[in-house]
Design a protein around this motif. Sequence first.
Motif, short mmCIF file in Angstrom:
data_model
loop_
_atom_site.label_atom_id
_atom_site.label_comp_id
_atom_site.label_asym_id
_atom_site.label_seq_id
_atom_site.Cartn_x
_atom_site.Cartn_y
_atom_site.Cartn_z
N ILE A 32 0.72 -1.61 -0.22
CA ILE A 32 -0.49 -0.39 -0.35
C ILE A 32 1.05 1.46 0.02
CG2 ILE A 32 -1.97 1.40 1.15
CD1 ILE A 32 -2.82 -1.77 2.01
N HIS A 33 1.92 1.65 1.19
CA HIS A 33 2.43 2.49 0.89
C HIS A 33 3.66 2.61 -0.62
CE1 HIS A 33 1.62 2.72 5.20
NE2 HIS A 33 2.05 3.95 5.20
N ALA A 34 3.96 1.24 -1.22
CA ALA A 34 4.75 1.53 -2.16
C ALA A 34 3.64 2.56 -3.63
CB ALA A 34 4.75 0.11 -2.89
N VAL A 35 2.40 1.62 -4.04
CA VAL A 35 1.86 2.36 -4.43
C VAL A 35 0.96 3.82 -4.13
CG1 VAL A 35 -0.45 2.22 -5.43
CG2 VAL A 35 0.40 -0.02 -4.72
N VAL A 36 1.18 4.36 -2.73
CA VAL A 36 0.24 5.53 -2.36
C VAL A 36 1.10 6.71 -2.65
CG1 VAL A 36 -0.05 7.29 -0.57
CG2 VAL A 36 -1.15 4.53 -0.81
N PHE A 37 2.66 5.69 -2.31
CA PHE A 37 4.08 7.18 -2.25
C PHE A 37 4.60 7.19 -4.07
CE2 PHE A 37 5.72 5.94 2.06
CZ PHE A 37 5.14 6.92 2.18
N ALA A 38 3.91 6.11 -4.99
CA ALA A 38 4.62 6.16 -6.03
C ALA A 38 3.65 7.00 -7.18
CB ALA A 38 4.33 4.74 -7.41
N VAL A 39 2.49 6.92 -6.64
CA VAL A 39 1.34 7.99 -7.26
C VAL A 39 1.54 8.73 -6.40
CG1 VAL A 39 -1.62 8.25 -7.40
CG2 VAL A 39 -0.62 6.00 -7.65
N TRP A 40 1.74 9.58 -5.49
CA TRP A 40 2.33 10.22 -4.57
C TRP A 40 2.83 11.18 -5.61
CZ3 TRP A 40 2.21 11.67 0.78
CH2 TRP A 40 2.90 12.79 1.17
N VAL A 42 4.31 10.51 -8.77
CA VAL A 42 4.40 10.65 -10.33
C VAL A 42 3.10 11.66 -10.72
CG1 VAL A 42 3.63 9.45 -12.51
CG2 VAL A 42 5.59 8.20 -10.55
N PHE A 43 1.69 10.91 -10.40
CA PHE A 43 0.69 12.59 -10.28
C PHE A 43 0.05 13.20 -9.99
CE2 PHE A 43 0.51 7.54 -11.45
CZ PHE A 43 0.69 7.96 -13.14
N LEU A 44 0.31 12.92 -8.63
CA LEU A 44 -0.37 14.42 -6.96
C LEU A 44 0.46 15.47 -7.56
CD1 LEU A 44 -1.99 11.99 -4.74
CD2 LEU A 44 -2.49 12.97 -7.14
N GLU A 45 1.47 15.45 -7.84
CA GLU A 45 2.66 16.67 -6.75
C GLU A 45 4.00 17.17 -8.19
OE1 GLU A 45 4.18 17.85 -2.89
OE2 GLU A 45 2.36 16.82 -1.70
N SER A 46 3.62 18.44 -8.27
CA SER A 46 5.16 18.26 -9.08
C SER A 46 6.29 18.12 -8.46
CB SER A 46 5.25 19.70 -10.06
OG SER A 46 4.69 20.59 -9.02
N SER A 47 6.07 18.52 -7.41
CA SER A 47 7.75 18.67 -6.19
C SER A 47 6.96 18.15 -5.19
CB SER A 47 8.36 19.67 -6.26
OG SER A 47 9.17 20.26 -5.30
#
Length: 121
Positions: A32-40, A42-47
């Motif tokens: 869950i953490h790997a997926v959430v951090f990856a999505v965060w 790559v997709f949610l924040e530019s920095s």
Amino acid sequence: MVVHHRRRTEDVQLRVADAITRFAGSMPFVYIHAVVFAVWMVFLESSPWPTLTLVVSLEAIFLSTFVMIGQNRQAAFQQIKADHDFVEQELELKTNTELTRAIHVMTTELHRRLIDGEGEQ
């Protein structure tokens, strides 16, 4: 040990801590953490790094606290078990000592009767 287990299951805070520790120590937690951090990232924040660093640091603080709670629980259980084992070993030692003394008395009496019996014949 039964009292310790019963007390632990009756305390809501300890049950919550146990559930969190159990989940945090599982592979689904990692996935869950790997997926959430990856999505965060790559997709949610530019920095994402400043906020991500803050979140991960706070999570580490809380998780380490839950690990320490688990260690304290385990230490308390081990102490109760050690105390129980000590009492049982002391009782066993006392019983063995009493048996050894009884065997000594019976052996002494048997030898006395055999020696006295030989002298009479």
